[in-house]
Design a protein around this motif. Structure first.
Motif: not given
Length: 135
Positions: A25-35, A82-85, A131-135
């Motif tokens: 979530t912090e380094k790659l920025g993926l949103p939490h969807r649930g458990m 890299e800037a995010k570690g 690309p089909e999707y973007q990070l």
């Protein structure tokens, strides 16, 4: 029904769920969807591909690339990460050589890194295509 009409989910094993959550979530920025009921965390954008972080106790992980994100402008993405570690892998092998962490072939550019759980991940840019999707 064919499998092409379904939504796919990538499942990655994680030893430490909290540590993996922070990385994705912090380094790659993926949103939490649930458990899920088994304690796995779901990540990703609504309607897009999903990533499931599944807690494991055996510590077994793949020895090859488990997941690759298709991006535009891989050089900028690598610098931002890299800037995010995020630490990228470098290779100097007969059939695989990286320069500034990026391997360039006739069809794509790739850069590999490990998550906090020792899963091998990749960002790649298709040359000559969108690309089909973007990070």
């Amino acid at each position: 029904m064919t499998l092409a009409m379904t939504t796919a989910r990538t499942i990655l094993p994680v030893d430490d769920a909290a540590r993996a959550h922070n990385f994705y979530t912090e380094k790659l920025g993926l949103p939490h969807r649930g458990m899920t009921e088994d304690g796995s965390e779901l990540l990703g954008s609504d309607g897009g591909p999903m990533l499931q972080l599944k807690p494991v106790s055996d510590g077994k992980h793949s020895e090859h690339t488990a997941l690759s994100f298709e991006v535009r402008d891989i050089e900028r993405i690598v610098q931002d990460m890299e800037a995010k570690g995020v630490r990228f892998q470098d290779y100097d092998l007969p059939n695989l050589k990286t320069e500034n962490h990026i391997c360039t072939t006739d069809s794509e550019k790739c850069a590999w890194f490990m998550d906090t759980e020792h899963n091998i991940l990749c960002v790649h840019e298709t040359l000559g295509g969108e690309p089909e999707y973007q990070l």
